[in-house]
Design a protein around this motif. Structure first.
Motif, PDB file in Angstrom:
ATOM      1  N   PRO A   9     -53.362  45.336  22.376  1.00 44.93           N
ATOM      2  CA  PRO A   9     -53.255  44.604  23.632  1.00 44.93           C
ATOM      3  C   PRO A   9     -51.821  44.205  23.990  1.00 44.93           C
ATOM      4  O   PRO A   9     -50.987  44.023  23.102  1.00 44.93           O
ATOM      5  N   TYR A  10     -51.562  44.053  25.278  1.00 45.71           N
ATOM      6  CA  TYR A  10     -50.356  43.410  25.779  1.00 45.71           C
ATOM      7  C   TYR A  10     -50.732  41.965  26.037  1.00 45.71           C
ATOM      8  O   TYR A  10     -51.694  41.708  26.753  1.00 45.71           O
ATOM      9  N   PHE A  11     -50.007  41.035  25.473  1.00 46.45           N
ATOM     10  CA  PHE A  11     -50.354  39.636  25.693  1.00 46.45           C
ATOM     11  C   PHE A  11     -49.628  39.100  26.910  1.00 46.45           C
ATOM     12  O   PHE A  11     -48.532  39.527  27.238  1.00 46.45           O
ATOM     13  N   LYS A  12     -50.277  38.105  27.550  1.00 45.06           N
ATOM     14  CA  LYS A  12     -49.672  37.531  28.755  1.00 45.06           C
ATOM     15  C   LYS A  12     -48.623  36.493  28.405  1.00 45.06           C
ATOM     16  O   LYS A  12     -47.672  36.294  29.142  1.00 45.06           O
ATOM     17  N   THR A  13     -48.810  35.814  27.296  1.00 49.11           N
ATOM     18  CA  THR A  13     -47.823  34.807  26.924  1.00 49.11           C
ATOM     19  C   THR A  13     -47.254  35.146  25.548  1.00 49.11           C
ATOM     20  O   THR A  13     -47.911  35.780  24.732  1.00 49.11           O
ATOM     21  N   SER A  14     -46.019  34.675  25.338  1.00 50.77           N
ATOM     22  CA  SER A  14     -45.365  34.989  24.067  1.00 50.77           C
ATOM     23  C   SER A  14     -45.979  34.175  22.931  1.00 50.77           C
ATOM     24  O   SER A  14     -45.976  34.596  21.780  1.00 50.77           O
ATOM     25  N   THR A  15     -46.516  32.985  23.240  1.00 53.36           N
ATOM     26  CA  THR A  15     -47.140  32.181  22.174  1.00 53.36           C
ATOM     27  C   THR A  15     -48.363  32.898  21.627  1.00 53.36           C
ATOM     28  O   THR A  15     -48.601  32.893  20.418  1.00 53.36           O
ATOM     29  N   GLU A  16     -49.126  33.467  22.534  1.00 51.21           N
ATOM     30  CA  GLU A  16     -50.317  34.206  22.106  1.00 51.21           C
ATOM     31  C   GLU A  16     -49.911  35.380  21.212  1.00 51.21           C
ATOM     32  O   GLU A  16     -50.508  35.604  20.158  1.00 51.21           O
ATOM     33  N   TRP A  17     -48.870  36.078  21.649  1.00 51.42           N
ATOM     34  CA  TRP A  17     -48.368  37.200  20.852  1.00 51.42           C
ATOM     35  C   TRP A  17     -47.939  36.704  19.480  1.00 51.42           C
ATOM     36  O   TRP A  17     -48.247  37.308  18.452  1.00 51.42           O
ATOM     37  N   TYR A  18     -47.240  35.584  19.473  1.00 48.95           N
ATOM     38  CA  TYR A  18     -46.753  35.062  18.202  1.00 48.95           C
ATOM     39  C   TYR A  18     -47.909  34.688  17.268  1.00 48.95           C
ATOM     40  O   TYR A  18     -47.900  35.008  16.082  1.00 48.95           O
ATOM     41  N   GLU A  19     -48.910  34.017  17.836  1.00 44.72           N
ATOM     42  CA  GLU A  19     -50.023  33.570  16.988  1.00 44.72           C
ATOM     43  C   GLU A  19     -50.763  34.759  16.389  1.00 44.72           C
ATOM     44  O   GLU A  19     -51.070  34.780  15.195  1.00 44.72           O
ATOM     45  N   GLN A  20     -51.053  35.735  17.220  1.00 40.93           N
ATOM     46  CA  GLN A  20     -51.774  36.905  16.731  1.00 40.93           C
ATOM     47  C   GLN A  20     -50.930  37.688  15.716  1.00 40.93           C
ATOM     48  O   GLN A  20     -51.443  38.169  14.710  1.00 40.93           O
ATOM     49  N   SER A  21     -49.634  37.779  16.002  1.00 37.33           N
ATOM     50  CA  SER A  21     -48.766  38.509  15.077  1.00 37.33           C
ATOM     51  C   SER A  21     -48.708  37.811  13.733  1.00 37.33           C
ATOM     52  O   SER A  21     -48.685  38.454  12.690  1.00 37.33           O
ATOM     53  N   SER A  22     -48.688  36.484  13.766  1.00 39.82           N
ATOM     54  CA  SER A  22     -48.589  35.776  12.493  1.00 39.82           C
ATOM     55  C   SER A  22     -49.888  35.944  11.707  1.00 39.82           C
ATOM     56  O   SER A  22     -49.862  36.047  10.480  1.00 39.82           O
ATOM     57  N   LEU A  23     -51.023  36.007  12.404  1.00 37.33           N
ATOM     58  CA  LEU A  23     -52.289  36.278  11.704  1.00 37.33           C
ATOM     59  C   LEU A  23     -52.269  37.658  11.066  1.00 37.33           C
ATOM     60  O   LEU A  23     -52.684  37.838   9.921  1.00 37.33           O
ATOM     61  N   LEU A  24     -51.770  38.608  11.842  1.00 34.38           N
ATOM     62  CA  LEU A  24     -51.724  39.985  11.326  1.00 34.38           C
ATOM     63  C   LEU A  24     -50.799  40.067  10.108  1.00 34.38           C
ATOM     64  O   LEU A  24     -51.115  40.727   9.116  1.00 34.38           O
ATOM     65  N   LEU A  25     -49.684  39.384  10.201  1.00 33.29           N
ATOM     66  CA  LEU A  25     -48.735  39.410   9.088  1.00 33.29           C
ATOM     67  C   LEU A  25     -49.297  38.741   7.843  1.00 33.29           C
ATOM     68  O   LEU A  25     -48.989  39.129   6.723  1.00 33.29           O
ATOM     69  N   LYS A  26     -50.122  37.705   8.056  1.00 30.42           N
ATOM     70  CA  LYS A  26     -50.734  37.045   6.907  1.00 30.42           C
ATOM     71  C   LYS A  26     -51.674  38.004   6.193  1.00 30.42           C
ATOM     72  O   LYS A  26     -51.780  37.998   4.967  1.00 30.42           O
ATOM     73  N   ALA A  27     -52.356  38.808   6.995  1.00 29.18           N
ATOM     74  CA  ALA A  27     -53.319  39.720   6.400  1.00 29.18           C
ATOM     75  C   ALA A  27     -52.639  40.933   5.766  1.00 29.18           C
ATOM     76  O   ALA A  27     -53.051  41.400   4.709  1.00 29.18           O
ATOM     77  N   ARG A  28     -51.620  41.444   6.433  1.00 32.68           N
ATOM     78  CA  ARG A  28     -50.972  42.667   5.948  1.00 32.68           C
ATOM     79  C   ARG A  28     -49.462  42.503   5.946  1.00 32.68           C
ATOM     80  O   ARG A  28     -48.754  43.131   6.751  1.00 32.68           O
ATOM     81  N   PRO A  29     -48.960  41.715   5.058  1.00 34.61           N
ATOM     82  CA  PRO A  29     -47.525  41.422   5.120  1.00 34.61           C
ATOM     83  C   PRO A  29     -46.624  42.582   4.728  1.00 34.61           C
ATOM     84  O   PRO A  29     -45.464  42.626   5.119  1.00 34.61           O
ATOM     85  N   THR A  30     -47.124  43.524   3.978  1.00 34.68           N
ATOM     86  CA  THR A  30     -46.249  44.589   3.507  1.00 34.68           C
ATOM     87  C   THR A  30     -46.129  45.737   4.492  1.00 34.68           C
ATOM     88  O   THR A  30     -45.069  46.332   4.627  1.00 34.68           O
ATOM     89  N   THR A  31     -47.210  46.058   5.170  1.00 38.29           N
ATOM     90  CA  THR A  31     -47.170  47.243   6.027  1.00 38.29           C
ATOM     91  C   THR A  31     -46.782  46.923   7.466  1.00 38.29           C
ATOM     92  O   THR A  31     -46.352  47.814   8.192  1.00 38.29           O
ATOM     93  N   THR A  32     -46.959  45.682   7.889  1.00 40.70           N
ATOM     94  CA  THR A  32     -46.704  45.355   9.290  1.00 40.70           C
ATOM     95  C   THR A  32     -45.216  45.327   9.588  1.00 40.70           C
ATOM     96  O   THR A  32     -44.434  44.790   8.810  1.00 40.70           O
ATOM     97  N   ARG A  33     -44.846  45.924  10.717  1.00 34.97           N
ATOM     98  CA  ARG A  33     -43.447  45.863  11.151  1.00 34.97           C
ATOM     99  C   ARG A  33     -43.390  45.364  12.586  1.00 34.97           C
ATOM    100  O   ARG A  33     -44.351  45.521  13.344  1.00 34.97           O
ATOM    101  N   ILE A  34     -42.275  44.778  12.929  1.00 30.75           N
ATOM    102  CA  ILE A  34     -42.093  44.297  14.298  1.00 30.75           C
ATOM    103  C   ILE A  34     -40.926  45.049  14.909  1.00 30.75           C
ATOM    104  O   ILE A  34     -39.821  45.032  14.372  1.00 30.75           O
ATOM    105  N   THR A  35     -41.168  45.703  15.999  1.00 27.46           N
ATOM    106  CA  THR A  35     -40.120  46.428  16.693  1.00 27.46           C
ATOM    107  C   THR A  35     -39.843  45.724  18.009  1.00 27.46           C
ATOM    108  O   THR A  35     -40.780  45.426  18.756  1.00 27.46           O
ATOM    109  N   SER A  36     -38.594  45.454  18.297  1.00 31.21           N
ATOM    110  CA  SER A  36     -38.255  44.937  19.611  1.00 31.21           C
ATOM    111  C   SER A  36     -37.380  45.955  20.303  1.00 31.21           C
ATOM    112  O   SER A  36     -36.507  46.551  19.682  1.00 31.21           O
TER     113      SER A  36
END
Lengths: 208, 144
Positions: free
Chosen positions: A38-65
């Motif tokens: 998904p594309y999130f409408k707000t950056s806070t939502e993106w941040y919250e979901q990303s942090s959940l994902l990172l908690k679950a898969r901290p080794t494989t997840t990458r963030i590209t800007s």
């Protein structure tokens, strides 16, 4: 702060990354569930979901800007020019005086500039995205990148909450002080909590 | 793929160059990536037994891990009829140790804000249109 999934809204598309993880076989190469991107409408939502994902898969997840400056195509320039002409015609029309003047007379050949963030986990195929065109958001977004970086580094989250407000609010002067605090944070927790506690409160107020 | 990782300081200078390059060119992209550095560090890769015992082993490692930050531009090829030129891909990478993470990100934010100059600046005219709204806005700001 302990990780509790109930903090987040149930409608969010990616609420249970931990559940997505295949329990018995850790080396699953293919996504087991439907791919969420998904594309999130707000950056806070993106941040919250990303942090959940990172908690679950901290080794494989990458963030590209991606910061990108695109020159408009000739057809895009035409389209913009047409729109501008239309706006000008509207203004000239005396019967439509009530309409507000155009806020920004955009040059039709101005390049499109965007800043996009993407959190991607190749193992589950989850891809969380956020895009902005505003310069004002960059500081805050990099701040969230830093907080997510703490997840990646497996640093404790308590400290993260304290250091976050200083980076997030984008104040120019206290930044230097905070830098020093942050540097010394590795040795003593007590110093960090004393300095950062007030900051945490401040941020909550600002958010609401 | 035998490129050396840069030191954090060197990375910031190179990153500034990358953004400057983008600005001069007037178009193009800058890619930034961050990821946990799970290999080439002590204790990694984990022993197979560890993985078999606990499939969530990587969610609670014993020690904080460094993270790797990469930056690159987009490669472009010359194309007749346009002003596109041959540009080689520039790739940078640096490893940030966990204890330097916060300090790094403060500098990182500054570098990015300075570099991403093409984004829209805050629109100040909007507030002036409606004085009431503006007043309310400032009141909220001072509170927060």
């Amino acid at each position: 702060m302990p990780f509790s999934r109930s903090d987040y809204s149930p409608i969010s598309p990616a609420k249970s990354y931990l559940a997505l993880r295949p329990a018995p076989i850790p080396s699953s190469r293919y996504p087991t569930t439907a791919i969420a991107m998904p594309y999130f409408k707000t950056s806070t939502e993106w941040y919250e979901q990303s942090s959940l994902l990172l908690k679950a898969r901290p080794t494989t997840t990458r963030i590209t800007s991606k910061y990108t400056v695109l020159k408009p195509t000739p057809s895009k320039i035409k389209k913009r020019q047409k729109y501008l002409d239309k706006q000008a015609a509207k203004l000239a029309d005396p019967s439509r005086t009530s309409s507000p003047p155009p806020s920004s007379a955009q040059n039709p050949e101005e390049p499109t500039t965007t800043f996009a963030l993407k959190t991607y986990d190749p193992e589950s195929g989850t891809c969380l995205q956020y895009e902005t065109t505003k310069a004002a958001e960059v500081g805050r977004l990099i701040g969230s990148l830093g907080r997510l970086g703490r997840h990646m580094a497996a640093l404790p989250e308590v400290l993260e909450d304290l250091s976050a407000p200083a980076e997030g609010t984008g104040l120019a002067t206290p930044r230097i002080e905070d830098d020093i605090k942050v540097g010394g944070m590795g040795e003593g927790k007590a110093g960090g909590t004393g300095g950062g506690g007030g900051g945490g409160k401040k941020k909550k107020k600002g958010k609401k | 793929m035998t490129q050396e990782h840069l030191s954090n300081n060197e990375f910031f200078t190179q990153l500034a160059n990358l953004f400057e390059h983008n600005r001069k060119k007037g178009h193009g992209s800058v890619y930034l990536t961050q990821k946990r550095m799970a290999f080439d560090t002590e204790g990694y890769p984990p022993s197979p037994t560890k993985v078999a015992d606990d499939p969530l082993w990587d969610t609670h490692p014993e020690n904080p891990l460094p993270i790797i930050i990469r930056a690159s531009n987009n490669k472009s090829d010359k194309r007749p009829g346009t002003d596109r030129k041959d540009i080689d891909k520039i790739k940078l990478s640096t490893i940030v140790q966990p204890d330097q993470l916060d300090a790094f990100y403060v500098r990182y934010a500054e570098a990015c804000r300075a570099g991403m100059s093409g984004l829209k600046k805050r629109d100040k005219k909007k507030g002036k249109k409606d004085k009431k709204k503006k007043k309310r806005g400032t009141a909220v700001e001072t509170k927060g």
